[in-house]
Design a protein around this motif. Structure first.
Motif, PDB file in Angstrom:
ATOM      1  N   TRP A   1      50.745  39.469   0.095  1.00  0.00           N
ATOM      2  CA  TRP A   1      49.337  39.345  -0.278  1.00  0.00           C
ATOM      3  C   TRP A   1      48.636  40.711  -0.194  1.00  0.00           C
ATOM      4  O   TRP A   1      47.883  41.096  -1.077  1.00  0.00           O
ATOM      5  CB  TRP A   1      48.653  38.342   0.649  1.00  0.00           C
ATOM      6  CG  TRP A   1      47.170  38.250   0.490  1.00  0.00           C
ATOM      7  CD1 TRP A   1      46.224  38.997   1.142  1.00  0.00           C
ATOM      8  CD2 TRP A   1      46.441  37.367  -0.367  1.00  0.00           C
ATOM      9  NE1 TRP A   1      44.963  38.631   0.752  1.00  0.00           N
ATOM     10  CE2 TRP A   1      45.070  37.632  -0.182  1.00  0.00           C
ATOM     11  CE3 TRP A   1      46.818  36.376  -1.263  1.00  0.00           C
ATOM     12  CZ2 TRP A   1      44.077  36.945  -0.867  1.00  0.00           C
ATOM     13  CZ3 TRP A   1      45.823  35.691  -1.954  1.00  0.00           C
ATOM     14  CH2 TRP A   1      44.476  35.978  -1.752  1.00  0.00           C
TER      15      TRP A   1
ATOM     16  N   HIS B   1      48.642  30.731  -0.212  1.00  0.00           N
ATOM     17  CA  HIS B   1      49.540  31.420  -1.126  1.00  0.00           C
ATOM     18  C   HIS B   1      50.900  31.750  -0.517  1.00  0.00           C
ATOM     19  O   HIS B   1      50.982  32.374   0.534  1.00  0.00           O
ATOM     20  CB  HIS B   1      48.889  32.719  -1.597  1.00  0.00           C
ATOM     21  CG  HIS B   1      47.528  32.504  -2.183  1.00  0.00           C
ATOM     22  ND1 HIS B   1      47.349  32.086  -3.468  1.00  0.00           N
ATOM     23  CD2 HIS B   1      46.292  32.613  -1.643  1.00  0.00           C
ATOM     24  CE1 HIS B   1      46.057  31.968  -3.709  1.00  0.00           C
ATOM     25  NE2 HIS B   1      45.393  32.273  -2.612  1.00  0.00           N
TER      26      HIS B   1
ATOM     27  N   GLY C   1      50.918  35.011  -3.883  1.00  0.00           N
ATOM     28  CA  GLY C   1      49.924  35.997  -3.457  1.00  0.00           C
ATOM     29  C   GLY C   1      50.134  37.352  -4.100  1.00  0.00           C
ATOM     30  O   GLY C   1      49.169  38.013  -4.515  1.00  0.00           O
TER      31      GLY C   1
END
Length: 158
Positions: A23, A53, A58
């Motif tokens: 992410w 996510h 992500g």
């Protein structure tokens, strides 16, 4: 989606760390975590960043193409393939390609398409039950025109 109850605590912890590193776009941490045994299919291990996510989802959302590519190159124990159709959690329930479309991440979209991402899959109700092309055309973020062109090219070669 992955219930951590049947997984080991270290796998679950590594999956969560990997999802967060993906992410954040921290390629060095992603590599290190994979080398230490983090499962690339983090959703199967309860590994989600930002509450929703998987690592692949992500990274696709945030435009980290090198991480998307690295994750898709990893062997997966159960299926020998990362699920390119994995979705973020409710209510959006969007695929990685739809995440890339929403945010206009053309480089990520091309990588996902090369790995078999579906152009026909529909998002969940939180994103209006749309395919990636419709999402990109509606949102008009970043490289959305490049992304739509890549989707059109793929559809033309079917």
């Amino acid at each position: 989606m992955g219930c951590a109850g049947s997984k080991t605590a270290p796998e679950t912890t590594l999956a969560r760390q990997l999802a967060q590193a993906a992410w954040d776009g921290n390629l060095a941490s992603v590599r290190s975590l994979l080398e230490r045994g983090a499962p690339p299919d983090t959703e199967r291990y309860g590994g989600f960043s930002n509450g929703h996510h998987s690592a692949l989802n992500g990274a696709s959302r945030n435009g980290h193409a090198s991480i998307v590519k690295l994750l898709l190159e990893q062997p997966i124990r159960a299926s020998n393939r990362l699920d390119v159709e994995s979705r973020c959690q409710s209510p959006w329930e969007v695929t990685c390609l739809q995440q890339a479309a929403y945010w206009g991440r053309a480089d990520c979209a091309r990588i996902l398409l090369a790995h078999g991402a579906s152009v026909d899959a529909l998002s969940g109700p939180g994103c209006g039950t749309k395919n990636a092309k419709s999402i990109a055309q509606e949102m008009k973020n970043n490289q959305w025109q490049e992304l739509v062109a890549a989707l059109d090219l793929l559809e033309a070669t079917k």
